[in-house]
Design a protein around this motif. Sequence first.
Motif, PDB file in Angstrom:
ATOM      1  N   THR A  45      -0.521  -5.892  -5.310  1.00  0.00           N
ATOM      2  CA  THR A  45      -0.544  -4.607  -4.611  1.00  0.00           C
ATOM      3  C   THR A  45      -1.564  -3.660  -5.236  1.00  0.00           C
ATOM      4  OG1 THR A  45       1.756  -4.835  -3.870  1.00  0.00           O
ATOM      5  CG2 THR A  45       0.842  -2.605  -3.930  1.00  0.00           C
ATOM      6  N   THR A  46      -1.660  -3.659  -6.553  1.00  0.00           N
ATOM      7  CA  THR A  46      -2.679  -2.834  -7.226  1.00  0.00           C
ATOM      8  C   THR A  46      -4.069  -3.224  -6.744  1.00  0.00           C
ATOM      9  OG1 THR A  46      -1.325  -2.466  -9.198  1.00  0.00           O
ATOM     10  CG2 THR A  46      -3.704  -2.271  -9.454  1.00  0.00           C
ATOM     11  N   THR A  47      -4.326  -4.522  -6.655  1.00  0.00           N
ATOM     12  CA  THR A  47      -5.629  -5.000  -6.185  1.00  0.00           C
ATOM     13  C   THR A  47      -5.912  -4.516  -4.769  1.00  0.00           C
ATOM     14  OG1 THR A  47      -5.443  -6.977  -7.578  1.00  0.00           O
ATOM     15  CG2 THR A  47      -7.025  -7.050  -5.771  1.00  0.00           C
ATOM     16  N   MET A  48      -4.930  -4.649  -3.889  1.00  0.00           N
ATOM     17  CA  MET A  48      -5.121  -4.230  -2.502  1.00  0.00           C
ATOM     18  C   MET A  48      -5.386  -2.733  -2.419  1.00  0.00           C
ATOM     19  SD  MET A  48      -2.295  -6.495  -0.462  1.00  0.00           S
ATOM     20  CE  MET A  48      -2.640  -8.189  -0.001  1.00  0.00           C
ATOM     21  N   ARG A  49      -4.686  -1.951  -3.215  1.00  0.00           N
ATOM     22  CA  ARG A  49      -4.883  -0.503  -3.184  1.00  0.00           C
ATOM     23  C   ARG A  49      -6.257  -0.109  -3.713  1.00  0.00           C
ATOM     24  NH1 ARG A  49       1.244   1.231  -5.180  1.00  0.00           N
ATOM     25  NH2 ARG A  49       2.221   1.018  -3.122  1.00  0.00           N
ATOM     26  N   ILE A  50      -6.783  -0.870  -4.654  1.00  0.00           N
ATOM     27  CA  ILE A  50      -8.147  -0.609  -5.130  1.00  0.00           C
ATOM     28  C   ILE A  50      -9.161  -0.934  -4.030  1.00  0.00           C
ATOM     29  CG2 ILE A  50      -9.932  -1.411  -6.733  1.00  0.00           C
ATOM     30  CD1 ILE A  50      -7.717  -1.645  -8.865  1.00  0.00           C
ATOM     31  N   ILE A  51      -8.973  -2.050  -3.337  1.00  0.00           N
ATOM     32  CA  ILE A  51      -9.860  -2.389  -2.222  1.00  0.00           C
ATOM     33  C   ILE A  51      -9.909  -1.244  -1.216  1.00  0.00           C
ATOM     34  CG2 ILE A  51     -10.195  -3.925  -0.235  1.00  0.00           C
ATOM     35  CD1 ILE A  51      -8.914  -6.165  -1.906  1.00  0.00           C
ATOM     36  N   LEU A  52      -8.751  -0.656  -0.957  1.00  0.00           N
ATOM     37  CA  LEU A  52      -8.640   0.383   0.061  1.00  0.00           C
ATOM     38  C   LEU A  52      -8.952   1.780  -0.457  1.00  0.00           C
ATOM     39  CD1 LEU A  52      -5.494  -1.238   1.501  1.00  0.00           C
ATOM     40  CD2 LEU A  52      -7.499  -0.728   2.892  1.00  0.00           C
ATOM     41  N   GLY A  53      -9.228   1.919  -1.755  1.00  0.00           N
ATOM     42  CA  GLY A  53      -9.550   3.219  -2.296  1.00  0.00           C
ATOM     43  C   GLY A  53      -8.357   4.107  -2.567  1.00  0.00           C
ATOM     44  N   VAL A  54      -7.159   3.568  -2.414  1.00  0.00           N
ATOM     45  CA  VAL A  54      -5.944   4.340  -2.724  1.00  0.00           C
ATOM     46  C   VAL A  54      -5.827   4.530  -4.236  1.00  0.00           C
ATOM     47  CG1 VAL A  54      -3.417   4.374  -2.546  1.00  0.00           C
ATOM     48  CG2 VAL A  54      -4.805   3.487  -0.649  1.00  0.00           C
ATOM     49  N   LEU A  55      -6.268   3.533  -4.982  1.00  0.00           N
ATOM     50  CA  LEU A  55      -6.357   3.610  -6.443  1.00  0.00           C
ATOM     51  C   LEU A  55      -7.812   3.401  -6.858  1.00  0.00           C
ATOM     52  CD1 LEU A  55      -3.371   1.369  -7.664  1.00  0.00           C
ATOM     53  CD2 LEU A  55      -3.514   3.862  -7.821  1.00  0.00           C
ATOM     54  N   ALA A  56      -8.177   4.009  -7.976  1.00  0.00           N
ATOM     55  CA  ALA A  56      -9.488   3.747  -8.563  1.00  0.00           C
ATOM     56  C   ALA A  56      -9.341   2.695  -9.651  1.00  0.00           C
ATOM     57  CB  ALA A  56     -10.067   5.027  -9.147  1.00  0.00           C
ATOM     58  N   THR A  76     -12.647   1.898   8.460  1.00  0.00           N
ATOM     59  CA  THR A  76     -12.647   0.854   9.494  1.00  0.00           C
ATOM     60  C   THR A  76     -11.742  -0.320   9.124  1.00  0.00           C
ATOM     61  OG1 THR A  76     -14.506  -0.431   8.580  1.00  0.00           O
ATOM     62  CG2 THR A  76     -15.046   1.458   9.981  1.00  0.00           C
ATOM     63  N   PHE A  77     -11.255  -0.352   7.887  1.00  0.00           N
ATOM     64  CA  PHE A  77     -10.386  -1.446   7.466  1.00  0.00           C
ATOM     65  C   PHE A  77      -9.010  -1.305   8.125  1.00  0.00           C
ATOM     66  CE2 PHE A  77     -12.383  -2.298   2.975  1.00  0.00           C
ATOM     67  CZ  PHE A  77     -13.604  -2.552   3.589  1.00  0.00           C
ATOM     68  N   GLY A  78      -8.334  -2.416   8.297  1.00  0.00           N
ATOM     69  CA  GLY A  78      -6.930  -2.410   8.699  1.00  0.00           C
ATOM     70  C   GLY A  78      -6.054  -2.666   7.491  1.00  0.00           C
ATOM     71  N   TYR A  79      -4.965  -1.935   7.391  1.00  0.00           N
ATOM     72  CA  TYR A  79      -4.091  -2.075   6.209  1.00  0.00           C
ATOM     73  C   TYR A  79      -2.638  -2.036   6.638  1.00  0.00           C
ATOM     74  CZ  TYR A  79      -1.911  -0.891   1.678  1.00  0.00           C
ATOM     75  OH  TYR A  79      -1.131  -0.880   0.542  1.00  0.00           O
ATOM     76  N   MET A  80      -1.885  -2.988   6.123  1.00  0.00           N
ATOM     77  CA  MET A  80      -0.439  -2.985   6.296  1.00  0.00           C
ATOM     78  C   MET A  80       0.190  -2.935   4.911  1.00  0.00           C
ATOM     79  SD  MET A  80       2.009  -5.764   8.154  1.00  0.00           S
ATOM     80  CE  MET A  80       3.790  -5.643   7.993  1.00  0.00           C
ATOM     81  N   PRO A  81       0.737  -1.774   4.515  1.00  0.00           N
ATOM     82  CA  PRO A  81       1.349  -1.673   3.185  1.00  0.00           C
ATOM     83  C   PRO A  81       2.708  -2.349   3.151  1.00  0.00           C
ATOM     84  CG  PRO A  81       1.640   0.376   4.380  1.00  0.00           C
ATOM     85  CD  PRO A  81       0.802  -0.509   5.255  1.00  0.00           C
ATOM     86  N   GLU A  82       3.135  -2.719   1.941  1.00  0.00           N
ATOM     87  CA  GLU A  82       4.469  -3.296   1.807  1.00  0.00           C
ATOM     88  C   GLU A  82       5.529  -2.260   2.152  1.00  0.00           C
ATOM     89  OE1 GLU A  82       7.058  -6.061  -1.286  1.00  0.00           O
ATOM     90  OE2 GLU A  82       5.318  -4.948  -2.019  1.00  0.00           O
ATOM     91  N   GLU A  83       5.271  -0.984   1.804  1.00  0.00           N
ATOM     92  CA  GLU A  83       6.190   0.089   2.172  1.00  0.00           C
ATOM     93  C   GLU A  83       5.826   0.546   3.582  1.00  0.00           C
ATOM     94  OE1 GLU A  83       3.903   0.504  -0.253  1.00  0.00           O
ATOM     95  OE2 GLU A  83       5.030  -0.051  -2.047  1.00  0.00           O
TER      96      GLU A  83
END
Length: 297
Positions: A45-56, A76-83
């Motif tokens: 999840t940390t990795t995915m959030r970095i890809i999406l810019g949610v985390l640095a 333009t990315f599509g994201y489905m979070p676990e939450e």
Amino acid sequence: MTTPTLTLNGLTKSYGDRQVLHGLSFAVAPGRLTGFVGGNGAGKTTTMRIILGVLASDGGTVTLGDVPVTAQHRRTFGYMPEERGLYPKMKVQEQVAYLARLHGFDKSGAMDRARSLLEELGLGERLDDTIESLSLGNQQRAQVAAALVHDPQVLILDEPFSGLDPLAVDVVAEVLQRRAAAGASILFSSHQLDVVERLCDDLVILADGSVRAAGSRDELRRAHAGNQYEIVGTADVGWLREASGVTVHSFEGDRAVFEAAHDDAQQVLRTAVVEGGVERFAPLHPTLAQIFKEVIQ
């Protein structure tokens, strides 16, 4: 236009004194489904959030082709979070259409897009139901629709099959396979290793914030095949029990599973031809679950 490859190179991330990503590197290719697996706390999840810019990240890069991923790319990315994040009181079609409008669709186009996508996901009869009235599995399908509504070419899905029954898994899997076939780059995590094995083209196995194995599904299965073989003869293969250098694991008349070094296995094949013929002889490839256990130890 072909979507460039999404590449992670040397990602590091710490929370205080705890380092959760250790130089993470892998690629998500266009037109392919990349399964992302690991135990709880592995860093998915940390990795995915970095890809999406949610985390640095603390270090490393995320690029599309040779270009660093920007906020404009990420929109333009599509994201489905676990939450899950859908509005429980909104009607299903209105919710998905609302998200389409945020991505620039006009009202009519957004409603049409939402209807088409929800029908594709098997929710055509639930368009006017509220999100909260849906079963958890149907809420999950609606969440997938929300991630897909703007037709993203990069799709990041965190546990998209959680809570789905086998029929719903098949529906969602087919939708994702169609998106990949159209050229999208799809990274999805899942604890359901049987689903990942069936669906993914490529695989990344993560443990303790490090990539332990990565490659195409078939490459990894071949690489971890070991020394087990299956033989099916045209006659009884009971003689195999006495063969030199062979350990028989299972035996059923004309079929046996055995373990042997390469040269001994080839001698088994030659003997089988002499003893009556061979219908099948092949190395046994491990399941994803077996590979996973092997590489994280």
